[in-house]
Design a protein around this motif. Structure first.
Motif, PDB file in Angstrom:
ATOM      1  N   ARG A  10      27.023  41.739  44.454  1.00  0.00           N
ATOM      2  CA  ARG A  10      28.466  41.686  44.223  1.00  0.00           C
ATOM      3  C   ARG A  10      28.840  40.538  43.305  1.00  0.00           C
ATOM      4  O   ARG A  10      29.754  40.660  42.480  1.00  0.00           O
ATOM      5  N   SER A  13      27.891  41.689  39.743  1.00  0.00           N
ATOM      6  CA  SER A  13      28.812  42.717  39.254  1.00  0.00           C
ATOM      7  C   SER A  13      30.199  42.145  38.998  1.00  0.00           C
ATOM      8  O   SER A  13      30.873  42.530  38.040  1.00  0.00           O
ATOM      9  N   SER A  14      30.637  41.200  39.850  1.00  0.00           N
ATOM     10  CA  SER A  14      31.939  40.571  39.646  1.00  0.00           C
ATOM     11  C   SER A  14      31.949  39.742  38.366  1.00  0.00           C
ATOM     12  O   SER A  14      32.915  39.785  37.591  1.00  0.00           O
ATOM     13  N   THR A  17      32.086  42.070  35.461  1.00  0.00           N
ATOM     14  CA  THR A  17      33.433  42.639  35.313  1.00  0.00           C
ATOM     15  C   THR A  17      34.380  41.646  34.671  1.00  0.00           C
ATOM     16  O   THR A  17      35.150  41.995  33.758  1.00  0.00           O
ATOM     17  N   LEU A  18      34.365  40.405  35.146  1.00  0.00           N
ATOM     18  CA  LEU A  18      35.224  39.382  34.564  1.00  0.00           C
ATOM     19  C   LEU A  18      34.877  39.145  33.097  1.00  0.00           C
ATOM     20  O   LEU A  18      35.771  38.939  32.264  1.00  0.00           O
ATOM     21  N   THR A 255      43.755  47.962  47.921  1.00  0.00           N
ATOM     22  CA  THR A 255      43.951  48.402  46.540  1.00  0.00           C
ATOM     23  C   THR A 255      45.412  48.251  46.124  1.00  0.00           C
ATOM     24  O   THR A 255      45.707  47.843  44.992  1.00  0.00           O
ATOM     25  N   ALA A 300      42.560  39.879  37.288  1.00  0.00           N
ATOM     26  CA  ALA A 300      41.280  40.567  37.476  1.00  0.00           C
ATOM     27  C   ALA A 300      40.464  39.905  38.577  1.00  0.00           C
ATOM     28  O   ALA A 300      39.817  40.584  39.386  1.00  0.00           O
ATOM     29  N   GLY A 301      40.487  38.583  38.623  1.00  0.00           N
ATOM     30  CA  GLY A 301      39.772  37.871  39.674  1.00  0.00           C
ATOM     31  C   GLY A 301      40.315  38.200  41.052  1.00  0.00           C
ATOM     32  O   GLY A 301      39.537  38.401  42.004  1.00  0.00           O
ATOM     33  N   PHE A 303      41.851  40.945  41.909  1.00  0.00           N
ATOM     34  CA  PHE A 303      41.478  42.333  42.196  1.00  0.00           C
ATOM     35  C   PHE A 303      40.040  42.423  42.695  1.00  0.00           C
ATOM     36  O   PHE A 303      39.735  43.151  43.644  1.00  0.00           O
ATOM     37  N   ILE A 304      39.139  41.669  42.079  1.00  0.00           N
ATOM     38  CA  ILE A 304      37.734  41.687  42.484  1.00  0.00           C
ATOM     39  C   ILE A 304      37.574  41.106  43.883  1.00  0.00           C
ATOM     40  O   ILE A 304      36.849  41.656  44.729  1.00  0.00           O
ATOM     41  N   ASN A 307      38.650  43.580  46.482  1.00  0.00           N
ATOM     42  CA  ASN A 307      37.671  44.642  46.699  1.00  0.00           C
ATOM     43  C   ASN A 307      36.533  44.175  47.602  1.00  0.00           C
ATOM     44  O   ASN A 307      36.057  44.936  48.461  1.00  0.00           O
ATOM     45  N   VAL A 308      36.082  42.948  47.414  1.00  0.00           N
ATOM     46  CA  VAL A 308      35.017  42.413  48.264  1.00  0.00           C
ATOM     47  C   VAL A 308      35.503  42.301  49.709  1.00  0.00           C
ATOM     48  O   VAL A 308      34.790  42.672  50.651  1.00  0.00           O
TER      49      VAL A 308
END
Length: 329
Positions: A10, A13-14, A17-18, A255, A300-301, A303-304, A307-308
């Motif tokens: 994770r 992937s995070s 994504t960032l 979400t 974005a941070g 949002f990530i 999700n975690v």
């Protein structure tokens, strides 16, 4: 070991994504019509004046060099300096973050209360009827209201609310924000309307999803068997219904919380709230690249992280879907 591998995956992937978001937003702000020099100097500025301003802020360098300098600074915790106010972007975002956080929390609380209301309305009816069929009373009205709540954009509803409460004395003020630390009651009075507008979408989706999830669990064979064994309604609700129906609702709320941060941009601008959203909207109009880049990266941070947290919470509610039950990226 599996948990450590999950966390490592994770984290990677995070970070990826960032990194992708940083590339996209860095390129997007520079592709917007009308650059920073044209916005600041106006349409009649000379080429020499534009070149001087670009050199002052390093905009005359190659784009990949600008990106490299910015990314290395962000990695060190420096989000740059606003090209308009000349103030550190990180400090400006930190000062405005409590307003956006309060607005989002109020909207999320409204959504959660809507979900709880759906459970309170749906569970007793289903249990008391021995879950032989789904109760559909009020379904058409509920679908109509949820459809309207999902369809109406925030800026339309917000503009309508601002007009009505500015035109008529209805007890709530518009456009006169008061800090929470200064006067909590006055602050709440100014935040009710923006939070209500922001929460309309999430309330509609959460209430409908919660009701559907509960009704879906109520017709499962294990619930019918529990009713046949004579278990008490509260025991059935606590041990069979809430735990199984909570998974999609928790996922949706997480979400939706990330979505609310995006909607806050519009709502804060409409209601003139000094939050992160209005700060980013103003920066877009002024082509203040550093502010837009930092604001989008922050969103974005968040949002990530959400999700975690959703993955971890869903794993606690349903071990079959948890980290230790298998691989989840």
């Amino acid at each position: 070991m599996r948990l450590l591998m999950w966390w490592s995956g994770r984290a990677l992937s995070s970070a990826a994504t960032l990194l992708g978001v940083s590339v996209l937003i860095f390129a997007a702000v520079r592709l917007m019509p009308g650059g920073f020099a044209e916005t600041v100097l106006g349409p009649f500025a000379t080429a020499e004046q534009k070149a001087e301003l670009a050199a002052r802020y390093g905009l005359d360098q190659a784009v990949f060099m600008q990106y490299g300098h910015w990314l290395s600074a962000v990695a060190g915790g420096d989000f740059g300096v606003s090209m308009i106010s000349r103030q550190p972007v990180g400090a400006e975002l930190l000062a405005r973050l409590p307003v956006t956080a309060e607005l989002t929390v109020l909207a999320v609380l409204a959504s959660v209360l809507a979900g709880v209301a759906s459970v309170l309305a749906g569970v007793p009816l289903g249990v008391l009827t021995a879950v032989r069929a789904r109760p559909e009373g009020g379904g058409a009205a509920g679908r109509l209201l949820s459809g309207l709540g999902v369809s109406v954009p925030e800026f339309v509803l917000g503009s309508l609310v601002v007009f009505v409460f500015s035109r008529y004395a209805l007890g709530l003020k518009v456009g006169s924000w008061v800090p929470l630390t200064q006067d909590p009651a006055a602050n709440l009075a100014t935040m009710i309307l923006p939070a209500a507008v922001l929460s309309v979408f999430s309330i509609s989706v959460t209430a409908r999803t919660t009701r559907d999830a509960v009704m879906g669990v109520l017709v499962e064979p294990y619930v019918t068997a529990a009713v046949g064994r004579g278990e008490s309604p509260w025991f059935i609700v606590r041990h069979h219904i809430l735990r199984n129906a909570a998974t999609p609702v928790v996922t949706l709320i997480g979400t939706t919380t990330a979505y609310l941060l995006g909607g806050a941009l519009i709502v804060e601008h409409v209601f003139n709230l000094p939050g992160v959203g209005s700060y980013i909207v103003q920066a877009v109009g002024r082509r203040d690249y550093a502010v837009v880049q930092a604001g989008v990266l922050l969103a974005a941070g968040v949002f990530i992280v959400m999700n975690v947290l959703i993955d971890l919470l869903v794993g606690m509610l349903d071990p079959r879907l948890g980290v230790m039950a298998g691989r989840r990226s």
